[in-house]
Design a protein around this motif. Structure first.
Motif, PDB file in Angstrom:
ATOM      1  N   UNK A   1     -16.462 -30.389  14.308  1.00  0.00           N
ATOM      2  CA  UNK A   1     -17.870 -28.936  14.603  1.00  0.00           C
ATOM      3  C   UNK A   1     -18.655 -28.836  15.156  1.00  0.00           C
ATOM      4  N   UNK A   2     -19.506 -29.994  15.023  1.00  0.00           N
ATOM      5  CA  UNK A   2     -20.594 -30.358  15.735  1.00  0.00           C
ATOM      6  C   UNK A   2     -20.444 -30.446  17.261  1.00  0.00           C
ATOM      7  N   UNK A   3     -19.685 -30.902  17.602  1.00  0.00           N
ATOM      8  CA  UNK A   3     -19.138 -30.507  19.510  1.00  0.00           C
ATOM      9  C   UNK A   3     -19.158 -29.262  19.567  1.00  0.00           C
ATOM     10  N   UNK A   4     -17.756 -28.779  18.158  1.00  0.00           N
ATOM     11  CA  UNK A   4     -17.529 -27.193  18.951  1.00  0.00           C
ATOM     12  C   UNK A   4     -18.678 -26.583  19.647  1.00  0.00           C
ATOM     13  N   UNK A   5     -19.442 -26.712  18.004  1.00  0.00           N
ATOM     14  CA  UNK A   5     -21.053 -25.707  17.839  1.00  0.00           C
ATOM     15  C   UNK A   5     -21.668 -26.273  19.230  1.00  0.00           C
ATOM     16  N   UNK A   6     -21.962 -27.478  19.893  1.00  0.00           N
ATOM     17  CA  UNK A   6     -22.516 -27.747  20.641  1.00  0.00           C
ATOM     18  C   UNK A   6     -22.205 -27.096  22.043  1.00  0.00           C
ATOM     19  N   UNK A   7     -21.169 -26.767  22.525  1.00  0.00           N
ATOM     20  CA  UNK A   7     -20.044 -26.240  23.155  1.00  0.00           C
ATOM     21  C   UNK A   7     -21.024 -24.847  23.427  1.00  0.00           C
ATOM     22  N   UNK A   8     -20.329 -24.568  22.267  1.00  0.00           N
ATOM     23  CA  UNK A   8     -21.000 -22.826  22.400  1.00  0.00           C
ATOM     24  C   UNK A   8     -21.801 -22.674  22.747  1.00  0.00           C
ATOM     25  N   UNK A   9     -23.401 -23.270  22.567  1.00  0.00           N
ATOM     26  CA  UNK A   9     -24.370 -22.831  22.118  1.00  0.00           C
ATOM     27  C   UNK A   9     -24.661 -23.096  23.573  1.00  0.00           C
ATOM     28  N   UNK A  10     -23.824 -24.197  24.521  1.00  0.00           N
ATOM     29  CA  UNK A  10     -24.326 -24.587  25.582  1.00  0.00           C
ATOM     30  C   UNK A  10     -23.632 -23.102  26.479  1.00  0.00           C
ATOM     31  N   UNK A  11     -22.560 -22.459  26.092  1.00  0.00           N
ATOM     32  CA  UNK A  11     -21.618 -21.458  26.773  1.00  0.00           C
ATOM     33  C   UNK A  11     -22.739 -20.602  27.325  1.00  0.00           C
ATOM     34  N   UNK A  12     -23.706 -20.538  26.136  1.00  0.00           N
ATOM     35  CA  UNK A  12     -24.268 -18.584  25.326  1.00  0.00           C
ATOM     36  C   UNK A  12     -25.737 -18.999  25.789  1.00  0.00           C
ATOM     37  N   UNK A  13     -25.899 -20.331  26.869  1.00  0.00           N
ATOM     38  CA  UNK A  13     -27.500 -20.622  27.477  1.00  0.00           C
ATOM     39  C   UNK A  13     -27.299 -20.351  28.997  1.00  0.00           C
ATOM     40  N   UNK A  14     -26.092 -20.568  29.589  1.00  0.00           N
ATOM     41  CA  UNK A  14     -25.763 -20.087  30.523  1.00  0.00           C
ATOM     42  C   UNK A  14     -25.353 -18.868  30.951  1.00  0.00           C
TER      43      UNK A  14
END
Length: 71
Positions: free
Chosen positions: A8-21
């Motif tokens: 769940x943490x990894x998934x959330x981190x991936x989503x945050x990176x996409x939003x930042x991009x």
């Protein structure tokens, strides 16, 4: 239990990176638009000054550059 939490943490981190991009891409697009507006504004200002430079002086026609080559 811990395995699921890590995923769940990894998934959330991936989503945050996409939003930042996405935010970075939006900023770059905005900067490009601003640069285009600046170029357009500068071009307009130059055009106005060239018109003034080449215009006829109503008070003193000797100062006019109408017959001369204006760039």
């Amino acid at each position: 239990m811990l395995v699921h939490k890590d995923e769940g943490v990894k998934l959330e981190a991936g989503i945050n990176k996409e939003k930042e991009k996405e935010k970075e891409n939006e900023k770059e697009k905005d900067n490009d638009k601003d640069k285009d507006k600046d170029k357009e504004t500068n071009s307009l200002i130059v055009s106005i000054f060239q018109s003034i430079k080449c215009s006829e002086d109503v008070v003193d026609r000797e100062k006019s550059k109408v017959g001369e080559k204006c760039l």
